[in-house]
Design a protein around this motif. Structure first.
Motif, short mmCIF file in Angstrom:
data_model
loop_
_atom_site.label_atom_id
_atom_site.label_comp_id
_atom_site.label_asym_id
_atom_site.label_seq_id
_atom_site.Cartn_x
_atom_site.Cartn_y
_atom_site.Cartn_z
N ARG A 70 2.34 57.28 21.42
CA ARG A 70 1.13 55.51 21.01
C ARG A 70 0.53 56.30 20.09
O ARG A 70 0.43 55.98 18.48
CB ARG A 70 0.20 55.45 21.96
CG ARG A 70 -1.19 54.24 21.95
CD ARG A 70 -2.02 54.67 22.56
NE ARG A 70 -3.49 53.65 22.61
CZ ARG A 70 -4.13 53.99 21.86
NH1 ARG A 70 -3.94 55.62 21.58
NH2 ARG A 70 -5.31 53.45 21.14
N GLU A 71 0.15 57.16 20.13
CA GLU A 71 -0.43 58.21 18.64
C GLU A 71 0.00 58.22 17.37
O GLU A 71 -0.07 57.65 16.39
CB GLU A 71 -0.24 59.59 19.03
CG GLU A 71 -2.00 60.14 20.22
CD GLU A 71 -2.65 60.20 20.60
OE1 GLU A 71 -3.58 61.28 19.29
OE2 GLU A 71 -3.65 58.94 21.07
N GLU A 72 1.32 58.03 17.69
CA GLU A 72 2.31 58.53 16.54
C GLU A 72 2.52 57.07 16.10
O GLU A 72 2.64 56.80 14.69
CB GLU A 72 4.14 58.72 17.27
CG GLU A 72 4.56 59.94 15.82
CD GLU A 72 5.57 60.10 16.49
OE1 GLU A 72 6.43 60.32 17.77
OE2 GLU A 72 6.44 60.81 16.17
N ARG A 73 2.49 55.81 17.01
CA ARG A 73 2.39 54.09 16.29
C ARG A 73 0.98 55.02 15.45
O ARG A 73 1.53 53.35 14.14
CB ARG A 73 2.17 53.06 17.25
CG ARG A 73 3.65 52.52 17.35
CD ARG A 73 3.83 51.81 18.29
NE ARG A 73 2.65 51.11 19.09
CZ ARG A 73 2.42 51.49 20.15
NH1 ARG A 73 3.38 52.73 20.95
NH2 ARG A 73 1.01 51.50 21.46
N GLU B 93 3.41 47.50 21.55
CA GLU B 93 4.47 49.04 21.75
C GLU B 93 4.90 49.49 20.83
O GLU B 93 6.27 50.77 21.15
CB GLU B 93 5.09 48.79 23.14
CG GLU B 93 4.07 48.68 24.33
CD GLU B 93 4.83 49.21 25.61
OE1 GLU B 93 6.29 49.16 25.76
OE2 GLU B 93 4.25 48.32 26.49
N SER B 94 5.59 48.27 19.98
CA SER B 94 7.31 49.03 18.58
C SER B 94 6.73 49.54 17.65
O SER B 94 4.95 49.20 17.38
CB SER B 94 7.77 47.57 18.31
OG SER B 94 8.24 46.61 19.25
N MET B 95 7.35 50.12 16.91
CA MET B 95 6.81 50.08 15.95
C MET B 95 6.70 49.55 14.86
O MET B 95 6.79 48.77 14.69
CB MET B 95 7.80 51.38 15.22
CG MET B 95 7.69 52.70 15.48
SD MET B 95 6.38 53.85 15.14
CE MET B 95 6.87 55.01 15.94
N PRO B 96 5.61 49.40 14.00
CA PRO B 96 4.56 48.41 13.41
C PRO B 96 6.36 48.22 11.19
O PRO B 96 6.58 49.28 11.75
CB PRO B 96 3.38 48.63 12.63
CG PRO B 96 3.96 50.58 13.12
CD PRO B 96 4.28 50.91 13.47
N PRO C 227 9.16 52.95 10.20
CA PRO C 227 8.44 53.90 9.59
C PRO C 227 8.51 55.25 10.89
O PRO C 227 8.25 56.70 10.45
CB PRO C 227 7.05 53.79 9.98
CG PRO C 227 7.11 52.91 10.84
CD PRO C 227 7.80 52.07 11.19
N LEU C 228 9.58 56.02 11.32
CA LEU C 228 9.80 56.13 12.16
C LEU C 228 10.16 57.91 11.84
O LEU C 228 9.76 58.88 11.92
CB LEU C 228 11.10 56.33 13.44
CG LEU C 228 11.35 56.74 14.36
CD1 LEU C 228 10.09 57.26 15.77
CD2 LEU C 228 13.03 56.76 15.00
N HIS C 229 10.51 57.98 10.43
CA HIS C 229 11.05 59.67 10.06
C HIS C 229 10.39 59.16 8.68
O HIS C 229 10.80 60.39 8.32
CB HIS C 229 12.81 58.69 10.03
CG HIS C 229 13.18 58.96 10.96
ND1 HIS C 229 14.29 57.13 11.07
CD2 HIS C 229 13.46 59.85 12.06
CE1 HIS C 229 15.22 57.91 12.45
NE2 HIS C 229 14.50 58.97 12.46
#
Ligand SMILES: *Cc1c(COP(=O)(O)O)cnc(C)c1O
Length: 374
Positions: free
Chosen positions: A270-273, A303-306, A351-353
């Motif tokens: 969550r924090e990372e999102r 829950e999914s990444m923006p 944005p994952l990386h």
């Protein structure tokens, strides 16, 4: 991979432990997380599909295990909705299954409004059918539960490809609760385990068969004490190395995937999102005056990444999104944007990386690609 996952990887690499014991532990953990009777860590969702198919075809039959992928003298048809056919079903065919399509794909043909219906699976049932392949998606039709109920009335198991269907995290339990016999998930997508990992979970008999066809069998039957979930009492002897042997997963992969799964299930990153969303806002701010429109897409599942959709003004730019995408890939460092919306002139940024530095670099390159002097 999160730091904790990498730590689990190196820790596992320093220990000497029997692989079947680690898979036995994994089966228990995966059972707890998904609600399934048993589970298996595989080398990806595709490996899970091949192993799952092999398990359905051979069960505990030693001769069949030895023969796979040659299946001509026993039932090996798998029913699949024509609209669910996709490149990954090669993994099912690889074990020796023959796909038999049911229904049509009228929505894509533009010829009708109906999707595949349960009676179409049922009317294709017969002595040559060994299983059903169902590719799960939030919109897949008919509902998985309905297909499972029909299949079980004919004693036919259902293998589900749900590789990319996490998040939402609740799918881990919800798909198992449909009664589906085997379900495949990717470990290297949103769970963020090692890229080459996956999960197969489901009925104990089938997971036992899948594990049996993957493990090394260089032992003596009288000494062999197989791990859960393999049922030794069902075997007349020790099979040789099976069709799954080439999909051997390492102890490092198993333990780091289980660690990633724990993180994914607990807080779903969550924090990372939230921090990734801020980075995408920085890109939006940098592109304010460029010939494009930015749209931050925040999925409704929470829950999914923006993602950031950058819709290019291709006319003002004098270039297509395809050209910009290709040029970004050829740059140094190479930048790979999502290509799903290129035909609509839109680049998608996942944005994952991204971190602060790579976000700056990404914005610099996008500005450069959209500058008039280009
Ligand atoms: C990603 C994906 C796969 C393959 O998963 P791997 O873990 O890379 O083997 C299979 N099926 C579907 C529908 C997928 O999206």
């Amino acid at each position: 991979m999160p730091a904790e996952v990498l730590e689990a990887y190196t820790l596992a690499a320093r220990e000497c432990v029997a692989l079947d014991q680690v898979q036995s532990l994994a089966s228990r953990v995966l059972g707890e997380v998904t609600g399934a009777e048993a589970g298996l860590v595989t080398t990806g969702a595709c490996a899970a599909l091949t192993l799952g198919t092999a398990a359905i075809l051979a069960r505990y039959d030693l001769r069949r295990m030895e023969k796979l992928p040659f299946t001509e003298d026993f039932a090996h048809d798998f029913l699949v909705a024509r609209e669910q056919r996709n490149g990954y079903d090669h993994a099912v065919r690889a074990a020796g299954a023959r796909l038999v399509e049911v229904g049509f794909h009228e929505l894509v043909a533009g010829s009708g409004v109906r999707r595949v219906e349960t009676w179409e699976y049922e009317s294709a049932m017969g002595p040559t059918v060994a299983g059903i392949l169902y590719v799960y998606d939030p919109d897949s039709q008919p509902p998985l539960q309905e297909v499972v109920a029909m299949a079980h009335a004919h004693q036919i198991p259902v293998l589900v490809d749900a590789a990319g269907e996490l998040p939402p995290r609740e799918n881990l339990r919800r798909l198992t609760a449909t009664g589906a016999d085997l379900i495949a998930f990717s470990g290297g997508k949103a769970i963020r385990g090692p890229q080459g990992t996956g999960i197969l979970c489901g009925k104990k008999e089938l997971i036992g068969s899948a594990l049996l066809q993957m493990l090394d069998m260089d032992d003596h039957f009288c000494l062999w004490d197989p791990p859960e979930p393999i049922d030794r009492s069902r075997l007349r002897g020790l099979p040789r190395q099976g069709i799954g042997r080439g999909f051997k997963v390492s102890k490092e992969q198993i333990l780091s995937l289980l660690t990633a799964l724990k993180l994914f299930v607990c807080e779903g990153y969550r924090e990372e999102r939230i921090s990734k969303e801020k980075l995408l806002q920085q890109v939006t701010a940098r592109l304010r005056t460029s010939p494009c429109r930015c749209h931050l897409e925040v999925p409704a599942d929470g829950e999914s990444m923006p993602t950031l959709q950058v819709q290019l003004d291709e006319v003002r730019l004098g270039r297509s999104a395809w050209e910009v995408c290709a040029s970004l890939r050829r740059g140094t460092p190479a930048i790979h944007v999502g290509q799903a919306l290129l035909a609509k002139g839109t680049l998608v940024i996942h944005p994952l990386h991204l971190d602060e530095e790579s976000t700056r670099l990404l914005a610099d390159r996008l500005l450069e690609e959209m500058s008039t002097s280009h």
